[in-house]
Scaffold this motif. Structure first.
Motif, PDB file in Angstrom:
ATOM      1  N   ASP A 232       5.973  -7.872 -20.785  1.00  0.00           N
ATOM      2  CA  ASP A 232       5.978  -6.993 -19.618  1.00  0.00           C
ATOM      3  C   ASP A 232       4.650  -7.071 -18.873  1.00  0.00           C
ATOM      4  O   ASP A 232       3.584  -7.001 -19.485  1.00  0.00           O
ATOM      5  CB  ASP A 232       6.202  -5.529 -20.019  1.00  0.00           C
ATOM      6  N   ILE A 233       4.754  -7.211 -17.568  1.00  0.00           N
ATOM      7  CA  ILE A 233       3.585  -7.150 -16.697  1.00  0.00           C
ATOM      8  C   ILE A 233       3.943  -6.231 -15.537  1.00  0.00           C
ATOM      9  O   ILE A 233       4.955  -6.442 -14.868  1.00  0.00           O
ATOM     10  CB  ILE A 233       3.183  -8.542 -16.169  1.00  0.00           C
ATOM     11  N   THR A 234       3.137  -5.201 -15.330  1.00  0.00           N
ATOM     12  CA  THR A 234       3.339  -4.279 -14.220  1.00  0.00           C
ATOM     13  C   THR A 234       1.983  -4.022 -13.572  1.00  0.00           C
ATOM     14  O   THR A 234       0.999  -3.799 -14.266  1.00  0.00           O
ATOM     15  CB  THR A 234       3.937  -2.938 -14.703  1.00  0.00           C
ATOM     16  N   PHE A 235       1.962  -4.078 -12.236  1.00  0.00           N
ATOM     17  CA  PHE A 235       0.731  -3.746 -11.528  1.00  0.00           C
ATOM     18  C   PHE A 235       1.064  -3.136 -10.175  1.00  0.00           C
ATOM     19  O   PHE A 235       2.162  -3.295  -9.653  1.00  0.00           O
ATOM     20  CB  PHE A 235      -0.187  -4.970 -11.358  1.00  0.00           C
ATOM     21  N   VAL A 236       0.092  -2.410  -9.634  1.00  0.00           N
ATOM     22  CA  VAL A 236       0.162  -1.856  -8.288  1.00  0.00           C
ATOM     23  C   VAL A 236      -0.832  -2.654  -7.461  1.00  0.00           C
ATOM     24  O   VAL A 236      -1.929  -2.967  -7.935  1.00  0.00           O
ATOM     25  CB  VAL A 236      -0.227  -0.354  -8.280  1.00  0.00           C
ATOM     26  N   CYS A 237      -0.439  -2.998  -6.233  1.00  0.00           N
ATOM     27  CA  CYS A 237      -1.361  -3.757  -5.394  1.00  0.00           C
ATOM     28  C   CYS A 237      -1.188  -3.349  -3.931  1.00  0.00           C
ATOM     29  O   CYS A 237      -0.269  -2.602  -3.593  1.00  0.00           O
ATOM     30  CB  CYS A 237      -1.127  -5.264  -5.553  1.00  0.00           C
ATOM     31  N   GLU A 238      -2.078  -3.845  -3.091  1.00  0.00           N
ATOM     32  CA  GLU A 238      -1.958  -3.629  -1.649  1.00  0.00           C
ATOM     33  C   GLU A 238      -0.609  -4.195  -1.246  1.00  0.00           C
ATOM     34  O   GLU A 238      -0.240  -5.299  -1.636  1.00  0.00           O
ATOM     35  CB  GLU A 238      -3.109  -4.346  -0.938  1.00  0.00           C
ATOM     36  N   GLY A 239       0.165  -3.445  -0.487  1.00  0.00           N
ATOM     37  CA  GLY A 239       1.550  -3.772  -0.206  1.00  0.00           C
ATOM     38  C   GLY A 239       1.797  -5.136   0.391  1.00  0.00           C
ATOM     39  O   GLY A 239       2.781  -5.799   0.066  1.00  0.00           O
ATOM     40  N   ARG A 240       0.910  -5.592   1.251  1.00  0.00           N
ATOM     41  CA  ARG A 240       1.115  -6.885   1.896  1.00  0.00           C
ATOM     42  C   ARG A 240       0.927  -8.052   0.943  1.00  0.00           C
ATOM     43  O   ARG A 240       1.306  -9.172   1.229  1.00  0.00           O
ATOM     44  CB  ARG A 240       0.193  -7.014   3.100  1.00  0.00           C
ATOM     45  N   LEU A 241       0.351  -7.790  -0.229  1.00  0.00           N
ATOM     46  CA  LEU A 241       0.161  -8.831  -1.244  1.00  0.00           C
ATOM     47  C   LEU A 241       1.267  -8.836  -2.295  1.00  0.00           C
ATOM     48  O   LEU A 241       1.321  -9.727  -3.133  1.00  0.00           O
ATOM     49  CB  LEU A 241      -1.192  -8.630  -1.944  1.00  0.00           C
ATOM     50  N   GLY A 242       2.138  -7.828  -2.265  1.00  0.00           N
ATOM     51  CA  GLY A 242       3.133  -7.639  -3.316  1.00  0.00           C
ATOM     52  C   GLY A 242       3.996  -8.853  -3.587  1.00  0.00           C
ATOM     53  O   GLY A 242       4.098  -9.307  -4.734  1.00  0.00           O
ATOM     54  N   LEU A 243       4.648  -9.391  -2.570  1.00  0.00           N
ATOM     55  CA  LEU A 243       5.540 -10.545  -2.782  1.00  0.00           C
ATOM     56  C   LEU A 243       4.756 -11.796  -3.206  1.00  0.00           C
ATOM     57  O   LEU A 243       5.203 -12.530  -4.087  1.00  0.00           O
ATOM     58  CB  LEU A 243       6.349 -10.831  -1.517  1.00  0.00           C
ATOM     59  N   TYR A 244       3.613 -12.002  -2.596  1.00  0.00           N
ATOM     60  CA  TYR A 244       2.790 -13.167  -2.956  1.00  0.00           C
ATOM     61  C   TYR A 244       2.390 -13.099  -4.432  1.00  0.00           C
ATOM     62  O   TYR A 244       2.551 -14.075  -5.162  1.00  0.00           O
ATOM     63  CB  TYR A 244       1.550 -13.219  -2.057  1.00  0.00           C
ATOM     64  N   LEU A 245       1.871 -11.949  -4.866  1.00  0.00           N
ATOM     65  CA  LEU A 245       1.418 -11.818  -6.249  1.00  0.00           C
ATOM     66  C   LEU A 245       2.593 -11.804  -7.227  1.00  0.00           C
ATOM     67  O   LEU A 245       2.464 -12.329  -8.345  1.00  0.00           O
ATOM     68  CB  LEU A 245       0.556 -10.562  -6.407  1.00  0.00           C
ATOM     69  N   ALA A 246       3.733 -11.250  -6.829  1.00  0.00           N
ATOM     70  CA  ALA A 246       4.916 -11.273  -7.700  1.00  0.00           C
ATOM     71  C   ALA A 246       5.357 -12.707  -7.937  1.00  0.00           C
ATOM     72  O   ALA A 246       5.711 -13.087  -9.053  1.00  0.00           O
ATOM     73  CB  ALA A 246       6.038 -10.468  -7.070  1.00  0.00           C
TER      74      ALA A 246
END
Length: 170
Positions: free
Chosen positions: A154-168
């Motif tokens: 399991d990996i879960t993180f919160v990030c700046e929204g505009r980076l979400g898809l890129y980091l996922a």
């Protein structure tokens, strides 16, 4: 507790403890949790950033410091779960085999998160030229990500929204 004001963080009754930032009274539960915030940030830094990056970057528990424009509140919550891992553990024939698999999965999750942090740090300079507003704390740039879970499959993180898809995707 009679009639008392509620803690702004936990909705429990305020007590004699003071919030370190606002100096307002808070509950004992909120006080206990706030004492360990810096310990958690230091543990994440040591676990996920190489020595060179530890000198320049840090994590924050405050979502407002992720680099969003002041009038926006973009955040993304990313969760990745290894498919079929439960079946692999069920197929282990011994305790030793289960432990080996567990250790390997945990080490892999750390490797993935370290790689993600390196990639993110690599693109931060490009992001600074856009409308990202990276904040600094104690001379270090606050990363626009906060790992929540990085263990097992399991990996879960919160990030700046505009980076979400890129980091996922990474």
């Amino acid at each position: 507790h009679g009639i008392v004001d509620d803690c702004p963080f936990s909705n429990e009754s305020m007590e004699r403890f003071k919030d370190q930032k606002t100096e307002s009274l808070i509950s004992s539960t909120s006080y206990a949790k706030s004492r360990y915030i810096q310990d958690g940030i230091e543990a994440l830094t040591e676990r996920l950033l190489n020595e060179e990056n530890q000198k320049e970057y840090t994590f924050s528990n405050e979502l407002e410091k992720f680099g969003q424009p002041k009038d926006k509140g973009y955040i993304a919550i990313v969760h990745a779960d290894g498919n079929g891992m439960g079946e692999r553990f069920k197929n282990c024939k011994s305790l030793e085999e289960t432990r080996r698999l567990s250790k390997g999965v945990s080490e892999y999750a750390d490797t993935v998160m370290k790689s993600l942090m390196d990639d993110l740090i690599g693109i931060i300079q490009d992001l600074e030229k856009s409308d990202f507003e990276f904040r600094k704390e104690k001379g270090k740039t606050i990363l626009p990500i906060r790992p929540i879970i990085s263990d097992g499959d399991d990996i879960t993180f919160v990030c700046e929204g505009r980076l979400g898809l890129y980091l996922a995707e990474k």
